[in-house]
Design a protein around this motif. Sequence first.
Motif, mmCIF file in Angstrom:
data_model
loop_
_atom_site.group_PDB
_atom_site.id
_atom_site.type_symbol
_atom_site.label_atom_id
_atom_site.label_comp_id
_atom_site.label_asym_id
_atom_site.label_seq_id
_atom_site.Cartn_x
_atom_site.Cartn_y
_atom_site.Cartn_z
ATOM 1 N N TYR A 1 0.858 -1.175 0.000
ATOM 2 C CA TYR A 1 0.000 0.000 0.000
ATOM 3 C C TYR A 1 0.894 1.225 0.000
ATOM 4 C CZ TYR A 1 1.001 0.399 5.036
ATOM 5 O OH TYR A 1 1.629 0.521 6.257
ATOM 6 N N LEU A 2 0.376 2.326 -0.519
ATOM 7 C CA LEU A 2 1.081 3.604 -0.413
ATOM 8 C C LEU A 2 0.428 4.342 0.749
ATOM 9 C CD1 LEU A 2 3.099 5.690 -1.401
ATOM 10 C CD2 LEU A 2 1.374 6.516 -3.004
ATOM 11 N N VAL B 1 -6.873 7.690 -1.385
ATOM 12 C CA VAL B 1 -5.619 6.961 -1.578
ATOM 13 C C VAL B 1 -5.056 7.313 -2.949
ATOM 14 C CG1 VAL B 1 -4.554 4.656 -1.599
ATOM 15 C CG2 VAL B 1 -6.664 5.033 -0.337
ATOM 16 N N PRO C 1 -1.827 -2.982 5.343
ATOM 17 C CA PRO C 1 -2.106 -1.918 6.317
ATOM 18 C C PRO C 1 -3.190 -2.349 7.295
ATOM 19 C CG PRO C 1 -3.354 -1.491 4.318
ATOM 20 C CD PRO C 1 -2.596 -2.794 4.094
ATOM 21 N N TYR D 1 -11.329 -4.814 1.052
ATOM 22 C CA TYR D 1 -10.412 -5.075 -0.073
ATOM 23 C C TYR D 1 -9.301 -6.046 0.298
ATOM 24 C CZ TYR D 1 -12.726 -1.355 -2.563
ATOM 25 O OH TYR D 1 -13.670 -0.600 -3.186
ATOM 26 N N TYR D 2 -8.716 -5.864 1.480
ATOM 27 C CA TYR D 2 -7.634 -6.771 1.858
ATOM 28 C C TYR D 2 -8.166 -8.143 2.265
ATOM 29 C CZ TYR D 2 -3.671 -3.805 1.031
ATOM 30 O OH TYR D 2 -2.699 -3.070 0.386
ATOM 31 N N PHE E 1 -11.375 7.346 -2.114
ATOM 32 C CA PHE E 1 -11.101 7.088 -0.702
ATOM 33 C C PHE E 1 -9.922 7.923 -0.205
ATOM 34 C CE2 PHE E 1 -12.661 2.877 -2.330
ATOM 35 C CZ PHE E 1 -13.949 3.032 -1.840
ATOM 36 N N GLU F 1 -1.054 6.413 8.575
ATOM 37 C CA GLU F 1 -0.722 4.989 8.423
ATOM 38 C C GLU F 1 0.791 4.789 8.562
ATOM 39 O OE1 GLU F 1 -3.936 3.030 5.469
ATOM 40 O OE2 GLU F 1 -2.473 4.287 4.466
ATOM 41 N N TYR G 1 -10.166 -0.385 7.203
ATOM 42 C CA TYR G 1 -11.112 0.739 7.150
ATOM 43 C C TYR G 1 -12.548 0.296 6.871
ATOM 44 C CZ TYR G 1 -7.102 3.877 6.924
ATOM 45 O OH TYR G 1 -5.957 4.563 7.200
ATOM 46 N N GLY G 2 -12.739 -0.946 6.498
ATOM 47 C CA GLY G 2 -14.099 -1.425 6.283
ATOM 48 C C GLY G 2 -14.473 -1.622 4.826
ATOM 49 N N CYS H 1 -8.229 0.069 -6.464
ATOM 50 C CA CYS H 1 -9.497 -0.548 -6.080
ATOM 51 C C CYS H 1 -10.453 -0.560 -7.257
ATOM 52 C CB CYS H 1 -10.132 0.226 -4.927
ATOM 53 S SG CYS H 1 -9.190 0.099 -3.411
HETATM 54 N N1 LIG Z 1 -2.851 3.356 1.970
HETATM 55 C C1 LIG Z 1 -3.845 2.506 1.818
HETATM 56 N N2 LIG Z 1 -4.230 2.126 0.598
HETATM 57 C C2 LIG Z 1 -5.267 1.272 0.447
HETATM 58 C C3 LIG Z 1 -5.975 0.776 1.553
HETATM 59 C C4 LIG Z 1 -5.537 1.169 2.853
HETATM 60 O O1 LIG Z 1 -6.063 0.759 3.902
HETATM 61 N N3 LIG Z 1 -4.473 2.031 2.936
HETATM 62 N N4 LIG Z 1 -7.061 -0.056 1.346
HETATM 63 C C5 LIG Z 1 -7.506 -0.996 2.261
HETATM 64 O O2 LIG Z 1 -8.531 -1.585 2.118
HETATM 65 C C6 LIG Z 1 -7.724 0.021 0.045
HETATM 66 C C7 LIG Z 1 -8.581 1.268 -0.065
HETATM 67 N N5 LIG Z 1 -9.194 1.677 1.163
HETATM 68 C C8 LIG Z 1 -10.533 1.792 1.435
HETATM 69 C C9 LIG Z 1 -10.974 2.436 2.569
HETATM 70 C C10 LIG Z 1 -12.329 2.572 2.826
HETATM 71 C C11 LIG Z 1 -13.253 2.051 1.965
HETATM 72 C C12 LIG Z 1 -14.711 2.164 2.162
HETATM 73 O O3 LIG Z 1 -15.493 1.674 1.376
HETATM 74 N N6 LIG Z 1 -15.126 2.821 3.188
HETATM 75 C C13 LIG Z 1 -16.529 3.068 3.446
HETATM 76 C C14 LIG Z 1 -17.092 2.136 4.508
HETATM 77 C C15 LIG Z 1 -17.103 0.671 4.088
HETATM 78 C C16 LIG Z 1 -18.381 0.163 3.492
HETATM 79 O O4 LIG Z 1 -19.458 0.690 3.864
HETATM 80 O O5 LIG Z 1 -18.287 -0.784 2.696
HETATM 81 C C17 LIG Z 1 -16.613 4.514 3.888
HETATM 82 O O6 LIG Z 1 -15.554 5.138 4.056
HETATM 83 O O7 LIG Z 1 -17.735 5.007 4.006
HETATM 84 C C18 LIG Z 1 -12.794 1.392 0.847
HETATM 85 C C19 LIG Z 1 -11.462 1.266 0.580
HETATM 86 C C20 LIG Z 1 -6.667 -0.040 -1.013
HETATM 87 N N7 LIG Z 1 -5.651 0.948 -0.811
#
Ligand SMILES: Nc1nc2c(c(=O)[nH]1)N(C=O)[C@@H](CNc1ccc(C(=O)N[C@@H](CCC(=O)O)C(=O)O)cc1)CN2
Length: 221
Positions: free
Chosen positions: A78-79, A130, A154, A171-172, A128, A84, A167-168, A106
């Motif tokens: 991840y970047l 990122v 992460p 993806y991971y 998001f 983080e 974060y919810g 994503c």
């Molecule tokens: N630096 C970094 N890159 C990353 C991640 C990360 O944690 N850190 N990710 C790690 O996964 C992915 C992107 N992160 C994400 C963070 C939040 C949501 C998201 O959908 N959040 C919703 C709540 C979830 C839902 O309702 O399904 C929101 O913010 O409302 C998706 C992707 C890929 N790249």
Amino acid sequence: MGRKSPQVVEWFHFVSNADEEHRLTQEEVAMRKREARERCLALRSSLDPAYRIAADRDISCHVLESSSFASSPALLTYLSMPGEVDTRAIIAAALEAAKVVALPRCVPGRRMEWHVVTSLDGLVRSRFGVEEPDGDPATLLDSSLMGQALALVPGLAFDRSGHRLGYGGGYYDVFLSSFEGATLGLCRTEQLADSLASAGLVTRLDLPVEAVATPAGILRL
Ligand SMILES: Nc1nc2c(c(=O)[nH]1)N(C=O)[C@@H](CNc1ccc(C(=O)N[C@@H](CCC(=O)O)C(=O)O)cc1)CN2
Ligand SMILES: Nc1ncnc2c1ncn2[C@@H]1O[C@H](COP(=O)(O)OP(=O)(O)OP(=O)(O)O)[C@@H](O)[C@H]1O
């Protein structure tokens, strides 16, 4: 390193003692995860910035000295976003060592596509927040490298069995369900809990990482 930092561990103990025998529904776990994310975000932003920089530098050193880093021709990382564990020094060292470095993009279906990068220029900010590769199919990572790759994962929190709270987005979770390379979570000491499962924060979809890099060293699980 200065002032004492709050520990995530204490709060998780409090939650896990609340109802030991109770089997949780999916909705209850989801609610606990949302609450735990809030706590973890607050805890993370309460960490002293200078302390965080020092902790992240120690984590980076352990990653760069690890046998899994040395033996992997490709790094799936991840970047880091603000707050983080910082991956930029690791990315720079991996490029310097002529490893293939790939960043996630994503895409629908909770999937991440991995794109090879040779610098951090030209990335685009996703919804998001990122920074991601622009999605040029020509830069997609060759799938034959996946099995030999090291993935840096992460998390808002990890525990001593490698489970994580993200974060919810899921993806991971989806990624870990099919990835066959090595996995390493990056985690500051304050974000390391004893057991996320006993705090009702793990479902069968939450797969553990194989090792967690902390400022004190690498926990192999
Ligand atoms: N630096 C970094 N890159 C990353 C991640 C990360 O944690 N850190 N990710 C790690 O996964 C992915 C992107 N992160 C994400 C963070 C939040 C949501 C998201 O959908 N959040 C919703 C709540 C979830 C839902 O309702 O399904 C929101 O913010 O409302 C998706 C992707 C890929 N790249
Ligand atoms: N392997 C999977 N296949 C399909 N959906 C999944 C899978 N794993 C998790 N999900 C779904 O993804 C959603 C988010 O999961 P969870 O709350 O565990 O995210 P997270 O691990 O904190 O986030 P992230 O992995 O993005 O950092 C949930 O609705 C969950 O059911």
